[in-house]
Motif scaffolding. Structure first.
Motif, PDB file in Angstrom:
ATOM      1  N   ILE A  56      -1.315  32.258  60.377  1.00  0.00           N
ATOM      2  CA  ILE A  56      -2.711  31.838  60.148  1.00  0.00           C
ATOM      3  C   ILE A  56      -2.744  32.612  58.263  1.00  0.00           C
ATOM      4  N   LYS A  57      -2.104  34.099  58.208  1.00  0.00           N
ATOM      5  CA  LYS A  57      -1.849  34.332  57.113  1.00  0.00           C
ATOM      6  C   LYS A  57      -1.441  33.640  56.569  1.00  0.00           C
ATOM      7  N   TYR A  58       0.517  33.390  57.232  1.00  0.00           N
ATOM      8  CA  TYR A  58       0.974  32.528  55.798  1.00  0.00           C
ATOM      9  C   TYR A  58       0.820  31.321  55.625  1.00  0.00           C
ATOM     10  N   ALA A  59       0.302  30.738  56.219  1.00  0.00           N
ATOM     11  CA  ALA A  59      -0.818  28.748  55.658  1.00  0.00           C
ATOM     12  C   ALA A  59      -2.063  29.430  54.472  1.00  0.00           C
ATOM     13  N   GLU A  60      -2.955  30.677  54.771  1.00  0.00           N
ATOM     14  CA  GLU A  60      -3.429  31.299  53.941  1.00  0.00           C
ATOM     15  C   GLU A  60      -3.087  31.508  52.701  1.00  0.00           C
ATOM     16  N   ARG A  61      -1.726  31.972  52.643  1.00  0.00           N
ATOM     17  CA  ARG A  61      -0.928  31.880  51.372  1.00  0.00           C
ATOM     18  C   ARG A  61       0.262  30.719  50.786  1.00  0.00           C
ATOM     19  N   GLY A  62       0.297  29.929  51.651  1.00  0.00           N
ATOM     20  CA  GLY A  62       1.015  28.338  51.443  1.00  0.00           C
ATOM     21  C   GLY A  62       0.041  28.070  50.703  1.00  0.00           C
ATOM     22  N   GLU A  63      -1.385  27.794  51.484  1.00  0.00           N
ATOM     23  CA  GLU A  63      -2.891  26.491  50.958  1.00  0.00           C
ATOM     24  C   GLU A  63      -2.827  26.992  49.509  1.00  0.00           C
TER      25      GLU A  63
ATOM     26  N   PRO B  10      -1.749  18.467  52.425  1.00  0.00           N
ATOM     27  CA  PRO B  10      -2.115  18.848  53.386  1.00  0.00           C
ATOM     28  C   PRO B  10      -1.168  19.107  54.466  1.00  0.00           C
ATOM     29  N   ASP B  11      -0.391  19.049  54.474  1.00  0.00           N
ATOM     30  CA  ASP B  11       0.495  19.474  55.681  1.00  0.00           C
ATOM     31  C   ASP B  11       0.335  20.953  55.688  1.00  0.00           C
ATOM     32  N   ILE B  12       0.136  22.034  54.691  1.00  0.00           N
ATOM     33  CA  ILE B  12       0.192  23.009  54.848  1.00  0.00           C
ATOM     34  C   ILE B  12      -1.354  23.418  56.106  1.00  0.00           C
ATOM     35  N   ARG B  13      -2.275  22.648  55.009  1.00  0.00           N
ATOM     36  CA  ARG B  13      -3.860  22.664  55.773  1.00  0.00           C
ATOM     37  C   ARG B  13      -3.858  22.532  57.246  1.00  0.00           C
ATOM     38  N   MET B  14      -2.931  21.580  57.357  1.00  0.00           N
ATOM     39  CA  MET B  14      -2.714  21.050  59.209  1.00  0.00           C
ATOM     40  C   MET B  14      -2.946  22.150  59.872  1.00  0.00           C
ATOM     41  N   ASP B  15      -1.474  22.964  59.176  1.00  0.00           N
ATOM     42  CA  ASP B  15      -0.778  23.882  60.329  1.00  0.00           C
ATOM     43  C   ASP B  15      -1.912  25.195  60.210  1.00  0.00           C
ATOM     44  N   HIS B  16      -2.707  24.912  59.570  1.00  0.00           N
ATOM     45  CA  HIS B  16      -3.442  25.675  59.424  1.00  0.00           C
ATOM     46  C   HIS B  16      -4.509  25.940  60.542  1.00  0.00           C
ATOM     47  N   ALA B  17      -4.966  24.959  60.343  1.00  0.00           N
ATOM     48  CA  ALA B  17      -6.260  24.045  61.381  1.00  0.00           C
ATOM     49  C   ALA B  17      -5.505  24.840  63.008  1.00  0.00           C
TER      50      ALA B  17
ATOM     51  N   ILE C   6      -0.342  28.308  47.456  1.00  0.00           N
ATOM     52  CA  ILE C   6       0.845  28.177  46.365  1.00  0.00           C
ATOM     53  C   ILE C   6       0.869  26.598  46.351  1.00  0.00           C
ATOM     54  N   PHE C   7       0.614  25.842  47.300  1.00  0.00           N
ATOM     55  CA  PHE C   7       0.813  24.407  47.085  1.00  0.00           C
ATOM     56  C   PHE C   7      -0.575  24.160  47.500  1.00  0.00           C
TER      57      PHE C   7
END
Length: 192
Positions: free
Chosen positions: A9-16, A23-30, A18-19
């Protein structure tokens, strides 16, 4: 597993950050939020995926559909996990309307839609019979529910790959039918 998910979740928040347009990162976060039981927190991310849409001309490899039909299917799953079957049915129907080659969605539709209404059952049948695997899932779900099969006419049914032209029209009517039956008079994105 929870520690790994919290880190994801932390990495996904950072990735959002940066990118912001992937939608890929937001989907992984979800997915990570759903995994730890934070389903309601995942819904805004999935709606953002839909708002971003599918990546056009990606510079990196992305998954087609994460900004459209896959996000809609995940919204259906999220609403189902939250217990709102009407919103779940609308999102699954939206996903299926955007990509009718999703046999995994047919099971949910056949179990969430009120198939006791002949018009909805017939519309879903007419769309599903265009694809043999979708049709098999539809018949299986109807059989498990114990309803609907007697009213369907299998006598003249033959499958051919060019019989998919009327899918979108039937599904558009299906959304209106589900809204009328459940009393939903809102737009999908505004409430569900």
């Amino acid at each position: 597993m929870t520690g790994e998910t919290a880190e994801a979740i932390k990495y996904a928040e950072r990735g959002e950050n940066i990118f912001p347009y992937l939608p890929d990162i937001r989907m992984d976060h979800a997915h990570a939020l759903i995994q730890v039981g934070r389903v309601a927190d995942a819904i805004p991310l999935l709606l953002q995926c839909r708002q971003l849409g599918d990546v056009k001309d990606p510079l990196i490899d992305t998954v087609p559909g994460l900004g459209s039909f896959l996000a809609a299917a995940e919204l259906g799953r999220a609403w189902l996990l939250l217990g709102d079957t009407a919103c779940a049915a609308e999102w699954y129907l939206t996903s299926f309307r955007e990509n009718t080659r999703q046999e995994n969605i047919v099971w949910f539709l056949a179990n969430l839609l009120p198939l006791e209404h002949a018009s909805i059952r017939a519309q879903l049948y007419n769309v599903c019979k265009q694809d043999p695997l979708c049709f098999a899932y539809f018949v299986q779900a109807c059989a498990v529910r114990g309803e609907g099969l007697a009213a369907l006419d299998f006598r003249n049914f033959t499958w051919s790959p060019d019989r998919h032209a009327d899918r979108t029209v039937a599904l558009d009517r299906g959304v209106e039918g589900i809204r009328a039956i459940y009393g939903c008079v809102y737009e999908i994105e505004s409430v569900c």
